[in-house]
Design a protein around this motif. Structure first.
Motif, mmCIF file in Angstrom:
data_model
loop_
_atom_site.group_PDB
_atom_site.id
_atom_site.type_symbol
_atom_site.label_atom_id
_atom_site.label_comp_id
_atom_site.label_asym_id
_atom_site.label_seq_id
_atom_site.Cartn_x
_atom_site.Cartn_y
_atom_site.Cartn_z
ATOM 1 N N LYS A 263 9.068 10.978 57.340
ATOM 2 C CA LYS A 263 8.505 12.326 57.430
ATOM 3 C C LYS A 263 8.868 13.129 56.185
ATOM 4 C CE LYS A 263 8.451 16.452 60.392
ATOM 5 N NZ LYS A 263 8.874 17.020 61.692
ATOM 6 N N ILE A 267 6.251 14.914 53.468
ATOM 7 C CA ILE A 267 6.275 16.360 53.209
ATOM 8 C C ILE A 267 6.603 16.642 51.748
ATOM 9 C CG2 ILE A 267 7.493 18.506 53.738
ATOM 10 C CD1 ILE A 267 7.755 17.452 56.625
ATOM 11 N N GLY A 271 7.545 20.870 50.406
ATOM 12 C CA GLY A 271 6.228 20.711 51.035
ATOM 13 C C GLY A 271 5.106 20.423 50.043
ATOM 14 N N ILE A 274 2.692 17.052 50.859
ATOM 15 C CA ILE A 274 1.705 17.172 51.934
ATOM 16 C C ILE A 274 0.618 18.177 51.554
ATOM 17 C CG2 ILE A 274 2.881 18.976 53.296
ATOM 18 C CD1 ILE A 274 2.047 17.321 55.797
ATOM 19 N N LYS A 275 0.966 19.157 50.712
ATOM 20 C CA LYS A 275 -0.053 20.084 50.227
ATOM 21 C C LYS A 275 -1.067 19.351 49.351
ATOM 22 C CE LYS A 275 2.764 24.326 50.286
ATOM 23 N NZ LYS A 275 3.417 25.367 49.444
ATOM 24 N N TRP A 298 0.040 18.045 59.708
ATOM 25 C CA TRP A 298 1.464 18.038 60.001
ATOM 26 C C TRP A 298 1.899 16.604 60.281
ATOM 27 C CZ3 TRP A 298 -2.071 20.478 63.217
ATOM 28 C CH2 TRP A 298 -2.274 19.914 64.479
#
Length: 318
Positions: A263, A267, A271, A274-275, A298
């Motif tokens: 995870k 991310i 972050g 993941i953006k 998410w």
């Protein structure tokens, strides 16, 4: 007085013939099957990346070549996952069932290998072919071969391994090679009505394509950092009215991983990763679906999902 001669009957014109057939694209992982499918269809419908097992579903692509006076040929291509020989988890067994299932009741098989190469994994995939179904050897990635003189003896060796109907050295990235392959495939398509409209590209839903595109960007932006045991699930796919846009979609997707450390990889620091995944997926979806897309991502941790048959089915695998 003689009766006037009866008018000659008008000639009966034969209706233009339509041909339609199913073609399975088969081979080990990472030989370019999905790239070939996209090229044959003429638009991206199957995701690609350097990571093995990118394709996890049987994906149907449709290409119709209409005749000048009606009729024509409709090719129904089935892209399969690479046949798995290294892993025995439930996910891999599911992928192999998809490959075997795709070989049932097809009119033609395209067996894809890298030109000049034949590995044990290739041999295990080749063993799945049925003698009764014609198969064409696709010697793909010809553009990467340094010594073209080595290809002729290699092709003779491949013909000894299986009685191929045709041997086609090519590159899926070369439009001329792709057009030539369509012409080679056409005579194998039986005469029967088309199954899809002439402008159809795939039988997969927009929701499915959205999940696949997110997964592709996930694989491409994580590389070898992230194990193959991750997937994406669309949890919301809604079309909303808009005064500014002809079409507007709100999509929410969950990225499923097996460990908290995975995870964190998805991310990324602050972050940022993941953006980037979301931004690249959104841009491609907007172009593909011709819509304004709002995409929310998410990450969820579900330990052991890739070896849990019930969860695999719940995620849409066969």
């Amino acid at each position: 007085m003689t009766e006037p001669a009866a008018p000659s009957p008008l000639p009966v014109l034969a209706a233009p013939e339509t041909h339609c057939g199913h073609i399975a694209i088969v081979g080990r992982p990472n030989v370019g099957k999905s790239t070939l499918l996209n090229a044959l269809v003429g638009q991206k419908i199957s995701i690609t990346s350097r990571k093995a097992q990118t394709t996890r579903h049987r994906i149907t692509g449709v290409r119709t070549l209409e005749g000048n006076t009606g009729g024509g040929v409709q090719f129904i291509f089935v892209d399969t996952p690479g046949f798995q020989t290294r892993h025995t988890a439930a996910l891999n067994r599911s992928l192999n069932r998809a490959v075997r299932g795709a070989l049932e009741d097809v009119d033609l098989v395209l067996f894809v290998v890298e030109a000049g190469s034949f590995t044990l994994a290739d041999a295990k995939a080749l063993a799945l072919l049925k003698a009764a179904t014609p198969a064409i050897l696709i010697a793909n990635k010809l553009d990467t071969v340094r010594r073209r003189a080595d290809i002729a003896p290699w092709l003779r060796d491949m013909q000894q391994r299986h009685s191929f109907a045709e041997l086609v050295p090519m590159s899926a990235k070369n439009p001329r090679d792709v057009q030539r392959l369509l012409e080679i495939c056409a005579p194998y398509m039986p005469q029967q009505p088309w199954r899809y409209d002439a402008d159809a590209l795939t039988d997969r839903s927009e929701r499915f394509l959205a999940a696949e595109i997110v997964r592709e960007k996930l694989f491409r932006l994580t590389g070898d950092e992230l194990p193959y045991t991750c997937t994406t699930v669309i949890e919301r796919f809604e079309e909303e009215p808009s005064r500014q846009h002809t079409r507007m979609l709100r999509i929410a997707a969950a990225i499923i991983v097996e460990r908290p450390s995975h995870k964190a990889i998805v991310i990324g620091e602050g972050g940022q990763r993941i953006k980037r995944i979301g931004s690249q997926a959104r841009q491609e979806l907007e172009a593909l679906l011709d819509a304004k897309v709002f995409l929310e991502l998410w990450v969820k941790v579900q330990s052991g999902w890739a070896d849990d048959s019930a969860r695999i089915r719940s995620f849409g695998y066969e």
